[in-house]
Enzyme design. Structure first.
Site, PDB file in Angstrom:
ATOM      1  N   LYS A 242      47.013  44.186  15.895  1.00 51.48           N
ATOM      2  CA  LYS A 242      48.261  44.949  15.918  1.00 51.48           C
ATOM      3  C   LYS A 242      48.262  46.085  14.889  1.00 51.48           C
ATOM      4  O   LYS A 242      48.977  47.066  15.044  1.00 51.48           O
ATOM      5  CB  LYS A 242      49.448  44.027  15.723  1.00 51.48           C
ATOM      6  CG  LYS A 242      49.548  43.042  16.881  1.00 51.48           C
ATOM      7  CD  LYS A 242      50.894  42.401  17.017  1.00 51.48           C
ATOM      8  CE  LYS A 242      50.994  41.610  18.320  1.00 51.48           C
ATOM      9  NZ  LYS A 242      50.027  40.495  18.437  1.00 51.48           N
TER      10      LYS A 242
HETATM   11  C1  LIG Z   1      49.670  39.964  19.630  1.00 47.89           C
HETATM   12  C2  LIG Z   1      48.407  39.196  19.709  1.00 47.89           C
HETATM   13  C3  LIG Z   1      47.801  38.891  20.952  1.00 47.89           C
HETATM   14  C4  LIG Z   1      48.427  39.261  22.273  1.00 47.89           C
HETATM   15  O1  LIG Z   1      48.404  40.654  22.503  1.00 47.89           O
HETATM   16  P1  LIG Z   1      49.325  41.294  23.649  1.00 47.89           P
HETATM   17  O2  LIG Z   1      49.191  42.759  23.457  1.00 47.89           O
HETATM   18  O3  LIG Z   1      50.715  40.816  23.370  1.00 47.89           O
HETATM   19  O4  LIG Z   1      48.824  40.827  24.961  1.00 47.89           O
HETATM   20  C5  LIG Z   1      46.583  38.218  20.947  1.00 47.89           C
HETATM   21  N1  LIG Z   1      46.016  37.830  19.786  1.00 47.89           N
HETATM   22  C6  LIG Z   1      46.562  38.093  18.583  1.00 47.89           C
HETATM   23  C7  LIG Z   1      45.885  37.613  17.355  1.00 47.89           C
HETATM   24  C8  LIG Z   1      47.786  38.792  18.495  1.00 47.89           C
HETATM   25  O5  LIG Z   1      48.326  39.039  17.290  1.00 47.89           O
END
Ligand SMILES: *Cc1c(COP(=O)(O)O)cnc(C)c1O
Length: 492
Positions: free
Chosen positions: A122
């Protein structure tokens, strides 16, 4: 480049990038997408390879973003990406390096998306969003109060991206006592004046309900310039498109395919998924002509998305039906970015999307596209397939990958590895698993798998020993409003 809503009617006016940057949902309840996807030819891709090789990731990002953003001058975009994608905020100067795993039996690679300040992918979007927000607010002489709820990864990525920025305050609600010690330390050790961490006496859904309630009060929302950084924000998505371009370039370069024929070298990607934001960016990159072959959606036991890609039925779950798993960042009941893909899949028919997401889901809790010609062509037209993992499978995968290749993955990435192996015999090789977090973030599960604590990267070495600041709050919206009034300083 103009932006339209997934629930667009021909009468809806389109918007510019800066218009939608600070907005969440479109007024009709839909999500924003560009009018069309810019197309990359083989010559464009070769050109981008030169940029990445000679000038690095930030320069590549500025060029890809410029295809979508025409109301920020190119030189400003370059300065923005140079500040967003840099060391030491990211631990590797390549920002998103790729590695090939040894002895995996298949041609398996990892794209390292988690080298940012909070060790989850993120950061890739949030670091850019922080820069874009500051730039746009400065240009408008405006200010913004971000009010959010988090179960861990999103909140910390947002806070590291927005700390200390003029014109921006963050009020982040967390469920008291329900995050890991590492996640708590990451957030609560930020002592900046513009960061307000709140521990709510409740669970994550209570936090989310409080955020909704504050947003429902139109007067309060306007007075305090309340905004959001949730995963439906278009700027987050476009930031993620960049790393799919970079991943394809880096994997092909590493395989010695840097010439004009590189476009024939298609690469499959496997994406640990929850809200469909990460893999939606892969879909957009593929739609632009980046030679991505199959897009594998990997879910955990919360398999809303896997069910759709297997059966054509999209059925949202209730809170009770949403399981708490060892890959908690993928524990979702509905996938908030999924509407974007359905819009593309159905030929960008806004009225049909409004009927499905606005009406059918509310009325029936599901919709069924299994009979449509579009669903019948899912893999050939869009490349999508899917799979799931269980807790036991993730533990086994963590052990296996470490035994085979000496590389330790976190439980989310392990989900991707597991699903990659399920599909291996049917995929165009190489296959790249997108690494969405580092093991240090989910140490408990790594210990369960291997019996040992994961190595703590240098930049997190003393994190749990730092002083922490957090406010306790009852599950009460009036108390939350009072806290915002007391703690947020408007800027003019
Ligand atoms: C947010 C997140 C996901 C999922 O990603 P999306 O974009 O919501 O599909 C997967 N793994 C981790 C570690 C995350 O923080």
């Amino acid at each position: 480049m103009h932006y339209i809503s997934t629930r667009q009617t021909p009468a809806t006016p389109s918007r510019t990038f800066s218009d939608i940057l600070l907005e969440g949902l479109a007024p009709d309840g839909g999500l924003y997408l560009p009018e069309d996807y810019p197309q990359l030819s083989a010559a464009d891709l070769a050109d981008l390879r030169v940029t990445l090789d000679n000038e690095g990731y930030a320069a590549l990002a500025a060029r890809v973003l410029a295809l979508f953003i025409d109301d920020i001058p190119a030189a400003d975009l370059q300065a923005i990406t140079a500040r967003a994608y840099t060391t030491p905020a990211f631990s590797d100067p390549q920002i998103v390096p790729v590695t090939r795993l040894d002895n995996a039996g298949v041609d398996l690679w990892i794209a390292h998306l988690s080298n940012g300040p909070t060790a989850a992918f993120k950061d890739m979007a949030m670091q850019l969003l922080g820069e874009l927000f500051e730039y746009e607010l400065g240009r408008r002489g405006d200010w913004l109060t971000i009010v959010g709820a988090t179960s861990g990864d999103t909140g910390s990525a947002a806070e590291y991206a927005l700390r200390g920025r003029p014109g921006l305050s963050v009020v982040m609600l967390t469920p008291a006592g329900r995050m890991t010690a590492f996640q708590r330390a990451q957030m609560f050790s930020l002592l900046d004046d513009n960061i307000v961490n709140v521990a709510v006496d409740g669970v994550f859904d209570d936090c989310q309900d409080l955020v909704k309630a504050v947003n429902m009060d139109a007067d309060f929302k306007a007075a305090w310039h309340i905004g959001a950084v949730n995963s439906i924000n278009w700027a987050r998505l476009v930031a993620q498109v960049v790393y799919y371009v970079a991943t394809w370039l880096r994997v092909t370069t590493a395989r010695g395919l840097a010439g004009g024929d590189a476009v024939d070298a298609r690469v499959s990607v496997v994406v640990p998924s929850g809200n469909f934001g990460n893999v939606c960016a892969a879909h957009i990159a593929r739609s632009m002509g980046v030679p991505l072959d199959t897009l594998v959606v990997a879910t955990n036991e919360n398999d809303v998305l896997d069910e759709f890609f297997r059966t054509g039925v999209y059925r949202v779950r209730t809170g009770d039906q949403t399981l708490a798993t060892s890959s908690p960042s993928m524990d979702i009941s509905k996938a908030s970015n999924f509407e974007r893909f359905v819009f593309d899949m159905l030929g960008r028919d806004g009225q049909r999307v409004a009927e499905l997401f606005g009406k059918a889901l509310e009325r029936d809790g599901y919709f069924d596209l299994s009979d449509t010609p579009e669903f019948a062509q899912m893999r050939s037209a869009y490349g999508f397939v899917s799979g799931t993992s269980s807790h036991a499978a993730r533990l086994e995968e963590i052990r296996r990958t470490e035994d085979e290749s000496g590389y330790l993955v976190d439980p989310h990435t392990a989900d991707g590895m597991h699903v990659a192996r399920q599909w291996a015999s049917e995929l165009e090789m190489p296959v790249v698993v997108m690494e969405t977090a580092l093991p240090v973030k989910f140490a408990e599960t790594v210990v369960e798998a291997t019996g040992r604590l994961p190595q703590v990267p240098e930049r997190f070495a003393d994190i749990e020993g730092r002083p922490q600041k957090v406010e306790s709050l009852g599950n009460d919206v009036e108390a939350l409003k009072a806290l915002i009034e007391e703690r947020v300083r408007p800027v003019n």
